[in-house]
Write a protein that holds these residues in place. Structure first.
Motif, PDB file in Angstrom:
ATOM      1  N   THR A 105       0.826  -1.207   0.000  1.00 33.27           N
ATOM      2  CA  THR A 105       0.000   0.000   0.000  1.00 33.27           C
ATOM      3  C   THR A 105       0.857   1.252   0.000  1.00 33.27           C
ATOM      4  O   THR A 105       0.593   2.206  -0.754  1.00 33.27           O
ATOM      5  CB  THR A 105      -0.931   0.007   1.225  1.00 33.27           C
ATOM      6  N   PHE A 106       1.902   1.276   0.825  1.00 33.58           N
ATOM      7  CA  PHE A 106       2.795   2.436   0.849  1.00 33.58           C
ATOM      8  C   PHE A 106       3.488   2.617  -0.506  1.00 33.58           C
ATOM      9  O   PHE A 106       3.647   3.742  -0.983  1.00 33.58           O
ATOM     10  CB  PHE A 106       3.846   2.274   1.952  1.00 33.58           C
ATOM     11  N   TYR A 107       3.886   1.510  -1.110  1.00 36.70           N
ATOM     12  CA  TYR A 107       4.550   1.603  -2.412  1.00 36.70           C
ATOM     13  C   TYR A 107       3.588   2.135  -3.470  1.00 36.70           C
ATOM     14  O   TYR A 107       3.971   2.955  -4.309  1.00 36.70           O
ATOM     15  CB  TYR A 107       5.085   0.236  -2.816  1.00 36.70           C
ATOM     16  N   ARG A 108       2.357   1.665  -3.450  1.00 39.13           N
ATOM     17  CA  ARG A 108       1.378   2.132  -4.436  1.00 39.13           C
ATOM     18  C   ARG A 108       1.079   3.620  -4.267  1.00 39.13           C
ATOM     19  O   ARG A 108       0.873   4.343  -5.243  1.00 39.13           O
ATOM     20  CB  ARG A 108       0.079   1.312  -4.297  1.00 39.13           C
ATOM     21  N   ARG A 109       1.091   4.107  -3.037  1.00 37.77           N
ATOM     22  CA  ARG A 109       0.797   5.516  -2.800  1.00 37.77           C
ATOM     23  C   ARG A 109       1.897   6.431  -3.327  1.00 37.77           C
ATOM     24  O   ARG A 109       1.603   7.476  -3.912  1.00 37.77           O
ATOM     25  CB  ARG A 109       0.611   5.752  -1.294  1.00 37.77           C
ATOM     26  N   ASP A 110       3.153   6.071  -3.100  1.00 33.62           N
ATOM     27  CA  ASP A 110       4.254   6.954  -3.504  1.00 33.62           C
ATOM     28  C   ASP A 110       5.499   6.104  -3.762  1.00 33.62           C
ATOM     29  O   ASP A 110       6.394   6.025  -2.916  1.00 33.62           O
ATOM     30  CB  ASP A 110       4.518   8.001  -2.425  1.00 33.62           C
ATOM     31  N   LEU A 144      11.132   3.330   4.404  1.00 27.73           N
ATOM     32  CA  LEU A 144      10.069   2.680   5.168  1.00 27.73           C
ATOM     33  C   LEU A 144       9.875   1.237   4.719  1.00 27.73           C
ATOM     34  O   LEU A 144       9.685   0.333   5.552  1.00 27.73           O
ATOM     35  CB  LEU A 144       8.770   3.477   5.006  1.00 27.73           C
ATOM     36  N   LEU A 145       9.934   0.999   3.417  1.00 28.80           N
ATOM     37  CA  LEU A 145       9.782  -0.364   2.908  1.00 28.80           C
ATOM     38  C   LEU A 145      10.924  -1.256   3.385  1.00 28.80           C
ATOM     39  O   LEU A 145      10.716  -2.447   3.674  1.00 28.80           O
ATOM     40  CB  LEU A 145       9.727  -0.352   1.381  1.00 28.80           C
ATOM     41  N   LEU A 146      12.126  -0.709   3.470  1.00 28.56           N
ATOM     42  CA  LEU A 146      13.264  -1.485   3.968  1.00 28.56           C
ATOM     43  C   LEU A 146      13.040  -1.913   5.417  1.00 28.56           C
ATOM     44  O   LEU A 146      13.224  -3.087   5.778  1.00 28.56           O
ATOM     45  CB  LEU A 146      14.547  -0.671   3.842  1.00 28.56           C
ATOM     46  N   ALA A 147      12.616  -0.962   6.254  1.00 21.63           N
ATOM     47  CA  ALA A 147      12.388  -1.275   7.669  1.00 21.63           C
ATOM     48  C   ALA A 147      11.236  -2.265   7.835  1.00 21.63           C
ATOM     49  O   ALA A 147      11.335  -3.226   8.609  1.00 21.63           O
ATOM     50  CB  ALA A 147      12.101   0.014   8.442  1.00 21.63           C
ATOM     51  N   LEU A 148      10.149  -2.028   7.109  1.00 25.30           N
ATOM     52  CA  LEU A 148       9.005  -2.944   7.214  1.00 25.30           C
ATOM     53  C   LEU A 148       9.342  -4.318   6.649  1.00 25.30           C
ATOM     54  O   LEU A 148       8.836  -5.341   7.139  1.00 25.30           O
ATOM     55  CB  LEU A 148       7.798  -2.357   6.485  1.00 25.30           C
ATOM     56  N   LEU A 204      -1.112  -3.157  14.634  1.00 27.31           N
ATOM     57  CA  LEU A 204      -1.776  -1.930  15.099  1.00 27.31           C
ATOM     58  C   LEU A 204      -1.047  -0.693  14.563  1.00 27.31           C
ATOM     59  O   LEU A 204      -1.679   0.273  14.123  1.00 27.31           O
ATOM     60  CB  LEU A 204      -1.808  -1.906  16.625  1.00 27.31           C
ATOM     61  N   THR A 205       0.284  -0.739  14.578  1.00 25.76           N
ATOM     62  CA  THR A 205       1.065   0.419  14.154  1.00 25.76           C
ATOM     63  C   THR A 205       0.883   0.714  12.672  1.00 25.76           C
ATOM     64  O   THR A 205       0.639   1.854  12.279  1.00 25.76           O
ATOM     65  CB  THR A 205       2.560   0.190  14.451  1.00 25.76           C
ATOM     66  N   VAL A 206       1.000  -0.313  11.814  1.00 23.11           N
ATOM     67  CA  VAL A 206       0.868  -0.062  10.375  1.00 23.11           C
ATOM     68  C   VAL A 206      -0.555   0.330  10.011  1.00 23.11           C
ATOM     69  O   VAL A 206      -0.778   1.138   9.092  1.00 23.11           O
ATOM     70  CB  VAL A 206       1.331  -1.282   9.549  1.00 23.11           C
ATOM     71  N   THR A 207      -1.535  -0.189  10.744  1.00 26.09           N
ATOM     72  CA  THR A 207      -2.923   0.214  10.482  1.00 26.09           C
ATOM     73  C   THR A 207      -3.110   1.687  10.775  1.00 26.09           C
ATOM     74  O   THR A 207      -3.734   2.427   9.989  1.00 26.09           O
ATOM     75  CB  THR A 207      -3.894  -0.633  11.328  1.00 26.09           C
TER      76      THR A 207
END
Length: 399
Positions: free
Chosen positions: A25-30, A39-43, A192-195
């Motif tokens: 979802t984060f990747y699709r947004r930006d 952020l993707l690396l950490a997640l 909970l955090t990512v939501t």
């Protein structure tokens, strides 16, 4: 396997799936943002940890269990990378070296045998993770607020609160330190955090709606877990906690997947406003023809003043002089039911089985009458109709 190991495995597998969905979802947004890449690396590190742990505990594989300490020890480094991206500046060199060196030493050391020193290793890893989070929190708290936008400062504040909330969940993953914990909740804290992170990306109204839906999911899934616990024999407090944790983790994961899939479908089939924005139409007639391809406007019919003869155009003109969009559900629109203008408008809408009337022009009258399906009648559609009306009114007629 014991019920505790089963619950640990399910919660961690749900955490891995949910975090992976959040990454998409984060990747699709930006997709091109430097912060998104960090952020993707950490997640990705976190998702790998939960997947490794879930599979290790479910299968009883000692190799996977040993390998799981590598992503666990790299979590502080991932948090530091995201912190740098948020602040748009580098962390102190000593902090970077400590995060990288500590992650490598603890990860490789745990893989190749340090886990035999169970208690000292667990304490060291827990302290390393907590120290990493505390350092990131300190960097965020001592930031130069003037160098960041107001929205960025608000986002950082929310992240600080989220970090404080998630730390107790992380501590439950160290079963060596807390042997009486019924179920490891680190993955649940991550869900909970990512939501919340996904919800915080919207506007104020969207955040309120998202938080309300999240609260509903948490409460309903918690009650479902409690109800399911009573179907098991020999129910005790620990078993109830396991059932509740599994139910909440499952519902949050399903919610993340559902929201992501809905957003994907909506992106593939543009809404009314997206259709208008992408339309090459130059005139009002062309734009109306373009709108007719959208399901909401399938039943739309345009009435000019010369077609409204049976409905007394002068009377309707006075009635509609201060109105832009009429809804059949609001009839008689502040007038008496026997008012001639209200009667004629109700008659027009009834004759066309219409739910809405969009007023394009008042003199001469130019109306669009349409029936919005019940399944599409929501506040977002009402807002879209109002904006479409404004766009149509500003679009020139054919010359």
């Amino acid at each position: 396997m014991t019920s505790g190991v089963i619950a640990d495995s399910i919660v961690n597998l749900c955490g891995a799936i949910g975090v992976a969905v959040a990454m998409m979802t984060f990747y699709r947004r930006d997709p091109r943002s430097p912060l998104t890449r960090r952020l993707l690396l950490a997640l990705g590190v976190i998702a790998t940890l939960f997947l490794d742990r879930g599979l290790a505990w479910w299968s009883g594989s000692w190799l996977l269990d040993r390998l799981s300490v590598i992503p666990a020890s790299l979590i502080p480094l991932g948090a530091l990378i995201v912190t740098e991206g948020i602040l748009r500046r580098h962390a102190p060199r000593a902090v970077k070296i400590a995060a990288l060196a500590g992650g490598i030493l603890l990860g490789l050391g745990g893989t190749f045998g340090l886990q035999r020193l169970v208690m000292p290793y667990a304490i060291t890893l827990a302290l390393f993770q907590l120290l990493g989070f505390a350092t990131c929190a300190l960097l965020l708290a001592t930031r130069d607020r003037a160098s960041l936008m107001a929205s960025e400062n608000r986002s950082i504040g929310r992240m600080a609160v989220g970090a404080l909330v998630v730390i107790p969940f992380i501590l439950t993953d160290f079963r060596t330190l807390f042997p009486d914990i019924p179920v490891r909740l680190g993955a649940l804290g991550a869900l909970l955090t990512v939501t919340v992170m996904l919800i915080a990306g919207g506007g104020a109204e969207t955040r309120r709606h998202g938080l309300a839906m999240m609260a509903l999911r948490l409460i309903s899934s918690g009650l479902l877990g409690l109800a399911a616990a009573f179907m098991a024999p020999d129910v005790d407090a620990a078993q109830m906690i396991r059932f509740v944790a599994v139910a909440i983790a499952g519902v949050l994961t399903i919610g993340l997947m559902t929201d992501a899939l809905r957003a994907l479908f909506e992106a593939q089939e543009p809404g009314v406003l997206n259709s208008v924005a992408a339309s090459p139409a130059q005139t009002r007639e062309q734009l109306i023809a373009e709108l007719a391809r959208h399901p909401i406007f399938e039943s739309a019919r345009r009435f000019r003043e010369d077609e409204l003869g049976p409905y007394d155009p002068p009377l309707l003109r006075d009635f509609l002089s201060a109105r832009r969009v009429l809804r059949r559900s609001e009839a008689p629109w502040g007038l008496a039911p026997t008012d001639p203008a209200a009667e004629r408008m109700v008659s027009l809408m009834t004759a066309n089985s219409a739910s809405h009337v969009i007023v394009l022009a008042h003199d001469p009258l130019d109306l669009i009458v349409l029936a919005v399906p019940v399944t599409a009648a929501d506040p977002a559609t009402e807002t879209a109709l109002a904006l479409v009306r404004r766009l149509l009114a500003l679009t020139p007629e054919a010359k």
